[in-house]
Motif scaffolding. Sequence first.
Motif, PDB file in Angstrom:
ATOM      1  N   GLY A  98       0.846  -1.176   0.000  1.00  0.00           N
ATOM      2  CA  GLY A  98       0.000   0.000   0.000  1.00  0.00           C
ATOM      3  C   GLY A  98       0.883   1.228   0.000  1.00  0.00           C
ATOM      4  O   GLY A  98       1.471   1.560   1.021  1.00  0.00           O
ATOM      5  N   VAL A  99       1.005   1.881  -1.140  1.00  0.00           N
ATOM      6  CA  VAL A  99       1.992   2.934  -1.331  1.00  0.00           C
ATOM      7  C   VAL A  99       1.324   4.295  -1.413  1.00  0.00           C
ATOM      8  O   VAL A  99       0.343   4.478  -2.139  1.00  0.00           O
ATOM      9  CB  VAL A  99       2.816   2.679  -2.612  1.00  0.00           C
ATOM     10  N   ILE A 100       1.877   5.235  -0.684  1.00  0.00           N
ATOM     11  CA  ILE A 100       1.433   6.625  -0.748  1.00  0.00           C
ATOM     12  C   ILE A 100       2.447   7.410  -1.576  1.00  0.00           C
ATOM     13  O   ILE A 100       3.635   7.450  -1.245  1.00  0.00           O
ATOM     14  CB  ILE A 100       1.316   7.249   0.645  1.00  0.00           C
ATOM     15  N   THR A 101       1.962   8.009  -2.661  1.00  0.00           N
ATOM     16  CA  THR A 101       2.790   8.900  -3.471  1.00  0.00           C
ATOM     17  C   THR A 101       2.064  10.230  -3.490  1.00  0.00           C
ATOM     18  O   THR A 101       1.094  10.408  -4.208  1.00  0.00           O
ATOM     19  CB  THR A 101       2.983   8.355  -4.891  1.00  0.00           C
ATOM     20  N   LEU A 102       2.509  11.146  -2.685  1.00  0.00           N
ATOM     21  CA  LEU A 102       1.818  12.429  -2.561  1.00  0.00           C
ATOM     22  C   LEU A 102       1.707  13.142  -3.908  1.00  0.00           C
ATOM     23  O   LEU A 102       2.619  13.079  -4.726  1.00  0.00           O
ATOM     24  CB  LEU A 102       2.556  13.319  -1.558  1.00  0.00           C
ATOM     25  N   PRO A 103       0.599  13.813  -4.177  1.00  0.00           N
ATOM     26  CA  PRO A 103      -0.517  14.088  -3.274  1.00  0.00           C
ATOM     27  C   PRO A 103      -1.624  13.032  -3.293  1.00  0.00           C
ATOM     28  O   PRO A 103      -2.698  13.248  -2.743  1.00  0.00           O
ATOM     29  CB  PRO A 103      -1.060  15.415  -3.826  1.00  0.00           C
ATOM     30  N   LEU A 104      -1.343  11.896  -3.921  1.00  0.00           N
ATOM     31  CA  LEU A 104      -2.376  10.884  -4.072  1.00  0.00           C
ATOM     32  C   LEU A 104      -2.527  10.067  -2.790  1.00  0.00           C
ATOM     33  O   LEU A 104      -1.575   9.926  -2.024  1.00  0.00           O
ATOM     34  CB  LEU A 104      -2.021   9.962  -5.227  1.00  0.00           C
ATOM     35  N   PRO A 105      -3.718   9.488  -2.567  1.00  0.00           N
ATOM     36  CA  PRO A 105      -3.885   8.591  -1.408  1.00  0.00           C
ATOM     37  C   PRO A 105      -3.191   7.263  -1.654  1.00  0.00           C
ATOM     38  O   PRO A 105      -2.721   6.982  -2.760  1.00  0.00           O
ATOM     39  CB  PRO A 105      -5.411   8.409  -1.324  1.00  0.00           C
ATOM     40  N   ALA A 106      -3.141   6.415  -0.632  1.00  0.00           N
ATOM     41  CA  ALA A 106      -2.490   5.118  -0.769  1.00  0.00           C
ATOM     42  C   ALA A 106      -3.226   4.266  -1.790  1.00  0.00           C
ATOM     43  O   ALA A 106      -4.460   4.299  -1.880  1.00  0.00           O
ATOM     44  CB  ALA A 106      -2.459   4.404   0.576  1.00  0.00           C
ATOM     45  N   ARG A 107      -2.465   3.512  -2.541  1.00  0.00           N
ATOM     46  CA  ARG A 107      -3.073   2.548  -3.448  1.00  0.00           C
ATOM     47  C   ARG A 107      -2.194   1.296  -3.493  1.00  0.00           C
ATOM     48  O   ARG A 107      -0.986   1.357  -3.235  1.00  0.00           O
ATOM     49  CB  ARG A 107      -3.254   3.127  -4.841  1.00  0.00           C
ATOM     50  N   ASP A 108      -2.814   0.183  -3.812  1.00  0.00           N
ATOM     51  CA  ASP A 108      -2.091  -1.084  -3.841  1.00  0.00           C
ATOM     52  C   ASP A 108      -1.276  -1.210  -5.130  1.00  0.00           C
ATOM     53  O   ASP A 108      -1.796  -1.046  -6.222  1.00  0.00           O
ATOM     54  CB  ASP A 108      -3.072  -2.257  -3.740  1.00  0.00           C
ATOM     55  N   GLU A 109      -0.023  -1.498  -4.942  1.00  0.00           N
ATOM     56  CA  GLU A 109       0.881  -1.746  -6.052  1.00  0.00           C
ATOM     57  C   GLU A 109       1.306  -3.219  -6.018  1.00  0.00           C
ATOM     58  O   GLU A 109       1.422  -3.812  -4.954  1.00  0.00           O
ATOM     59  CB  GLU A 109       2.117  -0.857  -5.961  1.00  0.00           C
ATOM     60  N   TRP A 110       1.581  -3.776  -7.193  1.00  0.00           N
ATOM     61  CA  TRP A 110       1.924  -5.185  -7.308  1.00  0.00           C
ATOM     62  C   TRP A 110       3.203  -5.370  -8.100  1.00  0.00           C
ATOM     63  O   TRP A 110       3.484  -4.618  -9.033  1.00  0.00           O
ATOM     64  CB  TRP A 110       0.802  -5.942  -8.023  1.00  0.00           C
ATOM     65  N   GLY A 111       3.933  -6.410  -7.721  1.00  0.00           N
ATOM     66  CA  GLY A 111       5.076  -6.804  -8.507  1.00  0.00           C
ATOM     67  C   GLY A 111       4.668  -7.760  -9.605  1.00  0.00           C
ATOM     68  O   GLY A 111       3.498  -8.148  -9.720  1.00  0.00           O
ATOM     69  N   GLN A 112       5.646  -8.153 -10.416  1.00  0.00           N
ATOM     70  CA  GLN A 112       5.392  -9.042 -11.557  1.00  0.00           C
ATOM     71  C   GLN A 112       5.318 -10.507 -11.140  1.00  0.00           C
ATOM     72  O   GLN A 112       4.800 -11.334 -11.878  1.00  0.00           O
ATOM     73  CB  GLN A 112       6.507  -8.881 -12.596  1.00  0.00           C
ATOM     74  N   GLY A 113       5.835 -10.819  -9.975  1.00  0.00           N
ATOM     75  CA  GLY A 113       5.800 -12.185  -9.483  1.00  0.00           C
ATOM     76  C   GLY A 113       7.115 -12.914  -9.681  1.00  0.00           C
ATOM     77  O   GLY A 113       7.883 -12.601 -10.590  1.00  0.00           O
TER      78      GLY A 113
END
Length: 120
Positions: A98-113
């Motif tokens: 769950g990554v926060i990149t201002l000014p955006l709210p947190a969102r789920d990021e995924w790797g490639q596996g």
Amino acid sequence: QVQLRESGGGVAQVGGSLRLSCVASGAIFRINDMSWYRQAPGKQRELVAVITRSGSTNYADSVKGRFTISRDNVKNSVYLQMNNIKPEDTGVYYCSAGVITLPLPARDEWGQGTQVTVSS
């Protein structure tokens, strides 16, 4: 843009060990929960383990006592130590955060596996 990159997968013997790593990069302000998921062939993706920013952990029943999740907040990294590996641990392992990149709210990021194959 945020990227998550997993490493450490491969072939392991039954009863052996593997250590997965995942590092997040990009314009990151803060990372909340970090997780490992896996998807076995023909099955849905399932949660393996999750760790909060403060270090609280939770595990799927199938891996309790065998897997350990940990993280390094300075390095924006999460790890999965897999011990006493079983054939049913085979699958593609995905890192999520769950990554926060201002000014955006947190969102789920995924790797490639990263693929984990357990051989007997």
